[in-house]
Design a protein around this motif. Structure first.
Motif, short mmCIF file in Angstrom:
data_model
loop_
_atom_site.label_atom_id
_atom_site.label_comp_id
_atom_site.label_asym_id
_atom_site.label_seq_id
_atom_site.Cartn_x
_atom_site.Cartn_y
_atom_site.Cartn_z
N LEU A 132 0.82 -1.21 0.00
CA LEU A 132 0.00 0.00 0.00
C LEU A 132 0.85 1.26 0.00
O LEU A 132 0.47 2.28 -0.58
CB LEU A 132 -0.93 0.01 1.21
N ASN A 133 2.01 1.20 0.64
CA ASN A 133 2.86 2.38 0.70
C ASN A 133 3.80 2.49 -0.50
O ASN A 133 4.48 3.51 -0.66
CB ASN A 133 3.66 2.38 2.00
N TYR A 134 3.82 1.45 -1.35
CA TYR A 134 4.60 1.49 -2.58
C TYR A 134 3.80 2.09 -3.73
O TYR A 134 4.36 2.71 -4.63
CB TYR A 134 5.05 0.07 -2.94
N LEU A 135 2.48 1.91 -3.66
CA LEU A 135 1.62 2.36 -4.76
C LEU A 135 1.79 3.83 -5.13
O LEU A 135 1.85 4.15 -6.31
CB LEU A 135 0.15 2.07 -4.43
N PRO A 136 1.83 4.75 -4.14
CA PRO A 136 1.96 6.17 -4.52
C PRO A 136 3.19 6.47 -5.36
O PRO A 136 3.18 7.39 -6.18
CB PRO A 136 2.03 6.89 -3.16
N ALA A 137 4.25 5.69 -5.17
CA ALA A 137 5.50 5.96 -5.88
C ALA A 137 5.40 5.63 -7.37
O ALA A 137 6.14 6.19 -8.18
CB ALA A 137 6.64 5.17 -5.25
N ILE A 138 4.50 4.73 -7.74
CA ILE A 138 4.40 4.32 -9.15
C ILE A 138 3.14 4.83 -9.83
O ILE A 138 2.91 4.57 -11.01
CB ILE A 138 4.48 2.78 -9.28
N ASP A 139 2.30 5.54 -9.08
CA ASP A 139 1.06 6.07 -9.64
C ASP A 139 1.37 7.34 -10.45
O ASP A 139 2.00 8.27 -9.92
CB ASP A 139 0.07 6.40 -8.53
N PRO A 140 0.98 7.41 -11.72
CA PRO A 140 1.20 8.63 -12.51
C PRO A 140 0.57 9.86 -11.87
O PRO A 140 1.00 10.99 -12.12
CB PRO A 140 0.53 8.30 -13.84
N LYS A 141 -0.45 9.66 -11.06
CA LYS A 141 -1.09 10.77 -10.36
C LYS A 141 -0.63 10.83 -8.91
O LYS A 141 -1.43 11.01 -7.98
CB LYS A 141 -2.62 10.63 -10.44
N LYS A 142 0.66 10.67 -8.69
CA LYS A 142 1.20 10.61 -7.33
C LYS A 142 0.96 11.88 -6.54
O LYS A 142 0.94 11.86 -5.30
CB LYS A 142 2.70 10.29 -7.38
N GLU A 143 0.76 13.01 -7.23
CA GLU A 143 0.50 14.26 -6.52
C GLU A 143 -0.81 14.20 -5.74
O GLU A 143 -0.98 14.90 -4.75
CB GLU A 143 0.47 15.43 -7.51
#
Length: 211
Positions: free
Chosen positions: A65-76
């Protein structure tokens, strides 16, 4: 995504759960209950190693779950819903940890009324998810993701507000179900299916209306 107190608290819970599994491993019988039916009765036994493996799930899920933000194109987006996302992570890890610890207690011979406890835990999980889902911003991994919400931020926002109410209602039904026995779990699963279909249908109709 910047780490906060919820991050470390959730990590601590996942690690403690796994450590408990390691500590009690030698005290567990060779065959332990690992799955229960909707009537609260054990319907599958497994090895104690399997149960300890399930005890590692909160740790694995935490890092996932904490890795997902790093690879999401909409990380902002994760910066804007950081607190809500952290609370969602926390409640998911707590749920998994509680289920695992309850299974350990059952394996050690303690009587656990699964038919009451599990629906209650599910109810709390869905109520918390419903309350914070409305704060989740447009992204590719978390929330009600379908072709219509991903295509329109307006549809995303409206769907998450509607879906939040639906999840809370499902959670309340689950809590009530904990007092109704087998029929209560059937009621919960029916509400879950109807709720999910309703959310997707709402997204589609809203998209069609505004396209």
């Amino acid at each position: 995504m910047r780490k906060n107190k919820l991050y470390y608290g959730t990590l601590g819970i996942s690690i403690i759960t796994f450590l408990v599994n390691i500590l009690v491993y030698s005290k567990l019988p060779e065959k332990v209950p690992v799955h229960w039916g909707i009537n609260g009765e054990v319907n599958r036994f497994g090895s104690r190693l399997e149960l300890v493996g399930l005890g590692a799930l909160p740790v694995v899920m935490f890092f996932f779950l904490n890795y997902l933000p790093a690879i999401d194109p909409k990380k902002e987006s994760y910066k804007m819903h950081k607190t809500a996302y952290s609370i969602i992570n926390l409640v998911i890890i707590l749920f998994l940890s509680c289920i695992n610890l309850i299974a350990i207690a059952s394996a050690l011979g303690y009587h656990v009324p699964m038919q009451k406890v599990v629906p209650m835990l599910l109810g709390i999980l869905f109520i918390v998810l419903g309350n914070y889902m409305v704060q989740i911003r447009h992204n590719y991994f978390v929330g009600f993701r379908n072709p219509w919400t991903l295509a329109s931020e307006y549809v995303w926002k409206k769907t998450h507000r509607f879906g939040g109410y639906v999840l809370v209602m499902i959670g309340l039904i689950s809590i009530v179900a904990s007092f109704l026995g087998t029929i209560g779990m059937q009621l919960f699963f029916a509400a879950l299916v109807i709720g999910v279909v309703g959310i997707y249908l709402y997204s589609y109709l809203l998209f069609k209306k505004n396209s």
